[in-house]
Design a protein around this motif. Sequence first.
Motif, PDB file in Angstrom:
ATOM      1  N   GLN A  69       0.842  -1.178   0.000  1.00  0.00           N
ATOM      2  CA  GLN A  69       0.000   0.000   0.000  1.00  0.00           C
ATOM      3  C   GLN A  69       0.889   1.244   0.000  1.00  0.00           C
ATOM      4  N   VAL A  70       0.647   2.126  -0.978  1.00  0.00           N
ATOM      5  CA  VAL A  70       1.425   3.344  -1.079  1.00  0.00           C
ATOM      6  C   VAL A  70       0.945   4.344  -0.031  1.00  0.00           C
ATOM      7  N   GLN A  71       1.902   4.956   0.631  1.00  0.00           N
ATOM      8  CA  GLN A  71       1.561   5.918   1.673  1.00  0.00           C
ATOM      9  C   GLN A  71       2.520   7.100   1.615  1.00  0.00           C
ATOM     10  N   LEU A  72       1.976   8.296   1.816  1.00  0.00           N
ATOM     11  CA  LEU A  72       2.751   9.526   1.877  1.00  0.00           C
ATOM     12  C   LEU A  72       2.471  10.194   3.210  1.00  0.00           C
ATOM     13  N   VAL A  73       3.535  10.549   3.921  1.00  0.00           N
ATOM     14  CA  VAL A  73       3.371  11.178   5.230  1.00  0.00           C
ATOM     15  C   VAL A  73       4.173  12.469   5.259  1.00  0.00           C
ATOM     16  N   GLU A  74       3.444  13.586   5.389  1.00  0.00           N
ATOM     17  CA  GLU A  74       4.071  14.901   5.429  1.00  0.00           C
ATOM     18  C   GLU A  74       4.292  15.344   6.873  1.00  0.00           C
ATOM     19  N   SER A  75       5.326  16.139   7.076  1.00  0.00           N
ATOM     20  CA  SER A  75       5.604  16.689   8.407  1.00  0.00           C
ATOM     21  C   SER A  75       6.431  17.954   8.263  1.00  0.00           C
ATOM     22  N   GLY A  76       6.575  18.669   9.372  1.00  0.00           N
ATOM     23  CA  GLY A  76       7.442  19.835   9.395  1.00  0.00           C
ATOM     24  C   GLY A  76       6.737  21.176   9.405  1.00  0.00           C
ATOM     25  N   GLY A  77       5.427  21.168   9.284  1.00  0.00           N
ATOM     26  CA  GLY A  77       4.699  22.423   9.301  1.00  0.00           C
ATOM     27  C   GLY A  77       4.688  23.040  10.691  1.00  0.00           C
ATOM     28  N   GLY A  78       4.133  24.248  10.762  1.00  0.00           N
ATOM     29  CA  GLY A  78       4.043  24.931  12.038  1.00  0.00           C
ATOM     30  C   GLY A  78       3.677  26.379  11.864  1.00  0.00           C
ATOM     31  N   LEU A  79       3.807  27.118  12.954  1.00  0.00           N
ATOM     32  CA  LEU A  79       3.524  28.550  12.964  1.00  0.00           C
ATOM     33  C   LEU A  79       4.849  29.304  12.941  1.00  0.00           C
ATOM     34  N   TYR A 109      -0.017  21.935   3.295  1.00  0.00           N
ATOM     35  CA  TYR A 109       0.910  21.485   2.268  1.00  0.00           C
ATOM     36  C   TYR A 109       0.870  19.957   2.173  1.00  0.00           C
ATOM     37  N   PHE A 110       0.829  19.499   0.935  1.00  0.00           N
ATOM     38  CA  PHE A 110       0.758  18.071   0.638  1.00  0.00           C
ATOM     39  C   PHE A 110       1.857  17.701  -0.353  1.00  0.00           C
ATOM     40  N   CYS A 111       2.289  16.462  -0.299  1.00  0.00           N
ATOM     41  CA  CYS A 111       3.148  15.948  -1.355  1.00  0.00           C
ATOM     42  C   CYS A 111       2.388  14.876  -2.120  1.00  0.00           C
ATOM     43  N   ASN A 112       2.838  14.608  -3.326  1.00  0.00           N
ATOM     44  CA  ASN A 112       2.230  13.548  -4.120  1.00  0.00           C
ATOM     45  C   ASN A 112       3.164  13.175  -5.253  1.00  0.00           C
ATOM     46  N   GLY A 132      -1.332  10.215  -7.184  1.00  0.00           N
ATOM     47  CA  GLY A 132      -1.683   9.258  -6.142  1.00  0.00           C
ATOM     48  C   GLY A 132      -2.717   9.786  -5.176  1.00  0.00           C
ATOM     49  N   SER A 133      -2.935   9.012  -4.145  1.00  0.00           N
ATOM     50  CA  SER A 133      -3.850   9.434  -3.079  1.00  0.00           C
ATOM     51  C   SER A 133      -3.152  10.485  -2.213  1.00  0.00           C
ATOM     52  N   TRP A 134      -3.931  11.355  -1.624  1.00  0.00           N
ATOM     53  CA  TRP A 134      -3.376  12.419  -0.797  1.00  0.00           C
ATOM     54  C   TRP A 134      -3.178  11.942   0.638  1.00  0.00           C
ATOM     55  N   GLY A 135      -2.110  12.441   1.253  1.00  0.00           N
ATOM     56  CA  GLY A 135      -1.908  12.202   2.670  1.00  0.00           C
ATOM     57  C   GLY A 135      -2.675  13.222   3.485  1.00  0.00           C
ATOM     58  N   GLN A 136      -2.315  13.333   4.746  1.00  0.00           N
ATOM     59  CA  GLN A 136      -3.065  14.239   5.626  1.00  0.00           C
ATOM     60  C   GLN A 136      -2.584  15.679   5.496  1.00  0.00           C
TER      61      GLN A 136
END
Length: 119
Positions: A1-11, A93-96, A107-111
């Motif tokens: 199963q393909v999965q994309l996990v984004e991180s690093g955002g903030g204020l 922000y999303f990656c794909n 692909g499918s979008w992550g969170q």
Amino acid sequence: QVQLVESGGGLVQAGGSLRLSCVASGTIFRVKAMGWFRRAPGLQRELVAGITSGGSTNYADSVKGRFTISRDNAKDTVYLQMNSLKPEDTAVYFCNFVTGGTWYPMGSWGQGTQVTVSS
């Protein structure tokens, strides 16, 4: 199963910097072109930056000179370094995966990861 996990955002305050990361799993990452997209409130999702499997890059005019996309195939990760941030960069922000040349998401979008820039 393909999965994309984004991180690093903030204020962050205007003029500040953030580095986003996106880890892909379940696919052969190194052969895939990748893109970073964003969706601001009330607006459609738009391409921010893209990178091919060979390392060629493409940027939206609004972020040229401020954002840098890169990838580490050993870590199955694509990054977005964002400098000189502006309030109008506020978005999720999303990656794909993207099609080569046309940069359409495939692909499918992550969170996604929320970036908020205060003035």
